[in-house]
Design a protein around this motif. Structure first.
Motif, PDB file in Angstrom:
ATOM      1  N   VAL A 157     -12.825  21.725  29.547  1.00 40.01           N
ATOM      2  CA  VAL A 157     -12.286  20.567  30.342  1.00 40.01           C
ATOM      3  C   VAL A 157     -12.296  21.018  31.788  1.00 40.01           C
ATOM      4  O   VAL A 157     -12.653  20.428  32.749  1.00 40.01           O
ATOM      5  N   ARG A 158     -11.515  22.093  32.168  1.00 41.33           N
ATOM      6  CA  ARG A 158     -11.731  22.939  33.702  1.00 41.33           C
ATOM      7  C   ARG A 158     -12.926  23.227  34.061  1.00 41.33           C
ATOM      8  O   ARG A 158     -13.253  22.799  35.326  1.00 41.33           O
ATOM      9  N   ALA A 159     -13.677  24.006  33.261  1.00 38.84           N
ATOM     10  CA  ALA A 159     -14.776  24.454  33.907  1.00 38.84           C
ATOM     11  C   ALA A 159     -16.008  23.538  33.657  1.00 38.84           C
ATOM     12  O   ALA A 159     -17.034  23.984  34.522  1.00 38.84           O
ATOM     13  N   GLY A 160     -16.038  22.594  32.867  1.00 32.34           N
ATOM     14  CA  GLY A 160     -17.053  21.664  32.883  1.00 32.34           C
ATOM     15  C   GLY A 160     -18.180  22.292  32.149  1.00 32.34           C
ATOM     16  O   GLY A 160     -19.387  21.707  32.320  1.00 32.34           O
ATOM     17  N   ARG A 161     -18.195  23.332  31.466  1.00 33.49           N
ATOM     18  CA  ARG A 161     -19.122  24.032  30.573  1.00 33.49           C
ATOM     19  C   ARG A 161     -19.009  23.724  29.066  1.00 33.49           C
ATOM     20  O   ARG A 161     -18.055  23.616  28.830  1.00 33.49           O
ATOM     21  N   LEU A 162     -20.409  23.636  28.421  1.00 35.76           N
ATOM     22  CA  LEU A 162     -20.494  23.785  27.231  1.00 35.76           C
ATOM     23  C   LEU A 162     -20.105  25.241  26.411  1.00 35.76           C
ATOM     24  O   LEU A 162     -20.737  25.981  26.969  1.00 35.76           O
ATOM     25  N   LYS A 163     -19.236  25.138  25.695  1.00 38.17           N
ATOM     26  CA  LYS A 163     -18.874  26.321  24.791  1.00 38.17           C
ATOM     27  C   LYS A 163     -19.297  26.163  23.177  1.00 38.17           C
ATOM     28  O   LYS A 163     -19.181  25.136  22.609  1.00 38.17           O
ATOM     29  N   ARG A 164     -19.900  27.320  23.038  1.00 39.52           N
ATOM     30  CA  ARG A 164     -20.491  27.208  21.610  1.00 39.52           C
ATOM     31  C   ARG A 164     -19.676  28.147  20.760  1.00 39.52           C
ATOM     32  O   ARG A 164     -19.457  29.363  21.092  1.00 39.52           O
ATOM     33  N   PHE A 165     -19.276  27.918  19.714  1.00 36.67           N
ATOM     34  CA  PHE A 165     -18.375  28.523  18.613  1.00 36.67           C
ATOM     35  C   PHE A 165     -19.289  28.587  17.238  1.00 36.67           C
ATOM     36  O   PHE A 165     -19.579  27.890  16.778  1.00 36.67           O
ATOM     37  N   SER A 166     -19.625  29.800  16.885  1.00 33.05           N
ATOM     38  CA  SER A 166     -20.481  30.267  15.914  1.00 33.05           C
ATOM     39  C   SER A 166     -20.082  31.317  14.833  1.00 33.05           C
ATOM     40  O   SER A 166     -19.263  32.208  15.434  1.00 33.05           O
ATOM     41  N   ASN A 167     -20.460  31.253  13.539  1.00 36.33           N
ATOM     42  CA  ASN A 167     -19.799  32.301  13.043  1.00 36.33           C
ATOM     43  C   ASN A 167     -20.899  33.506  12.980  1.00 36.33           C
ATOM     44  O   ASN A 167     -20.719  34.523  12.149  1.00 36.33           O
ATOM     45  N   HIS A 168     -22.000  33.415  13.806  1.00 37.77           N
ATOM     46  CA  HIS A 168     -22.959  34.821  13.913  1.00 37.77           C
ATOM     47  C   HIS A 168     -22.869  34.584  15.525  1.00 37.77           C
ATOM     48  O   HIS A 168     -22.627  33.796  16.302  1.00 37.77           O
ATOM     49  N   ALA A 169     -23.376  36.013  15.853  1.00 39.03           N
ATOM     50  CA  ALA A 169     -23.616  36.234  17.252  1.00 39.03           C
ATOM     51  C   ALA A 169     -24.536  35.427  17.937  1.00 39.03           C
ATOM     52  O   ALA A 169     -25.639  34.912  17.342  1.00 39.03           O
ATOM     53  N   ILE A 170     -24.442  35.126  19.247  1.00 36.73           N
ATOM     54  CA  ILE A 170     -25.293  34.229  19.882  1.00 36.73           C
ATOM     55  C   ILE A 170     -25.516  35.132  21.157  1.00 36.73           C
ATOM     56  O   ILE A 170     -24.781  35.262  22.180  1.00 36.73           O
TER      57      ILE A 170
END
Length: 367
Positions: A157-170
């Motif tokens: 919300v604050r940064a305005g960036r998309l955050k990805r949550f994954s069970n594997h490394a990205i």
């Protein structure tokens, strides 16, 4: 490249956000998994490489990856959507059955009642019940241990960036231990639902920036030849529509284009990459091996490692049938995202099954 001519089949799935429209995905996943099981029974090595989801798509994705196998995933997803149904007396008008969800959806959200603090509200509902529902229907231990690449997105919300949550490394980011709050963050659509706090960050629905994250699903596929790669995108928003005739129609059409159009752009990019790779291969085949400079040969070899992927877009609302888009069902109007009535959810699950089965069966069966 047909599935039947390959020994190895890799499948990726992208599930969009769309509230109650997610029932389409429930039926669609059932059909997809049945086709995968049939291909495997026919002697193919079939692997679910990735499941990427946003909002309600993240909830559906968590059910199918947070399971011991495909059969268990189907059972968990079916049980979830059996729960996400609002039953009303049959004599109620359709609009009344649809709008019952405005007063809450058991196991998902409840209206806020702290009216004394109304001036400082940043949402209309409380989504605490969803946490219990996720814990009941998702095997998070299996999800985090799964070889299937699982990813959901949310917006800081604050940064305005998309955050990805994954069970594997990205890339340089290590894997995330996926918990219920990561799924809830992906579905925190404002202003209806509150943001979800994870650590010291606050997150809203990932669909606000990208409702169809194809690139992460594409990256999860393997390199090399001899593999048939199929990326199935269950598209909840129609590409074609009738010209709006009133303001409600305008709002609906703007919403459809905002949440669904990014998919077409990414799909076109993937198809162009496929064309480039095929062209390079065909041109290289015309050059005798001893006539190709070593440097160029290396570059051709690298180009050939790019993945040739079939991106299959299944349009759930107005699929093209016999060359013409089918008319949208009345329950998929501008209020369809909140229609959790029994009849509508049942229809969407059945339609999702038939649409995905009919679209993918030739791909899995073609010789």
């Amino acid at each position: 490249m047909s599935v039947a001519s390959q020994k190895v089949v890799e499948v990726g799935v992208v599930l969009q956000g769309g509230g109650a429209l997610g029932a389409y995905e429930c039926g669609g996943i059932t059909a997809l998994f049945e086709l995968m099981d049939a291909a495997q029974a026919a002697g193919k090595t079939v692997t679910l490489k990735s499941v990427v989801g946003v909002s309600v798509g993240a909830i559906n994705a968590a059910c199918v990856v947070g399971a011991t196998d495909r059969a268990d995933g189907r059972k968990r997803l079916d049980a979830l959507w059996d729960d996400l149904v609002l039953s009303a007396p049959g004599f109620w008008p359709r609009e009344a059955q649809r709008d019952l969800s405005l007063f809450g959806l058991p196991g998902f959200y409840t209206p806020r009642t702290d009216y004394l603090g109304l001036a400082s509200w940043t949402s209309y509902y409380d989504t605490a019940p969803l946490r219990t529902t996720l814990e009941r229907h998702v095997n998070f231990e299996a999800l985090n241990a799964s070889e299937t690449f699982f990813l959901v997105t949310a917006v800081d919300v604050r940064a305005g960036r998309l955050k990805r949550f994954s069970n594997h490394a990205i890339g340089h980011d290590g894997p995330t231990k996926i918990k219920s709050e990561h799924i809830m963050a992906s579905g925190s659509l404002p202003p209806q639902f509150p943001w979800t706090k994870i650590g010291d960050r606050y997150y809203w629905d990932g669909g606000l920036i990208d409702n169809t994250p194809l690139s992460d699903a594409i990256d999860a596929f393997s390199h090399g030849d001899g593999v048939c790669r199929i990326l199935v995108v269950m598209d909840l928003y129609p590409l074609s529509a009738r010209l709006p005739r009133r303001m409600a129609d305008v709002d609906d059409r703007v919403h459809e284009l905002s949440f669904g159009n990014r998919l077409r752009q990414d799909s076109e990019t993937a198809e162009r990459v496929n064309e480039f790779v095929a062209t390079i291969g065909e041109l290289a085949a015309l050059v005798p091996p001893d006539a190709m400079p070593p440097g160029l040969a290396e570059r051709v070899a690298v180009a050939r490692t790019f993945k040739t992927i079939q991106v299959i877009d299944v349009d759930m609302q107005n699929p093209v049938i016999k060359g013409r888009p089918r008319l949208q069902d009345p329950s998929d109007d501008e209020f369809g995202l909140r229609d959790f009535s029994k009849d509508t959810v049942t229809r969407r699950r059945a339609d999702g099954y038939s649409l995905v089965h009919d679209r993918l069966a030739p791909i899995f069966e073609a010789a």
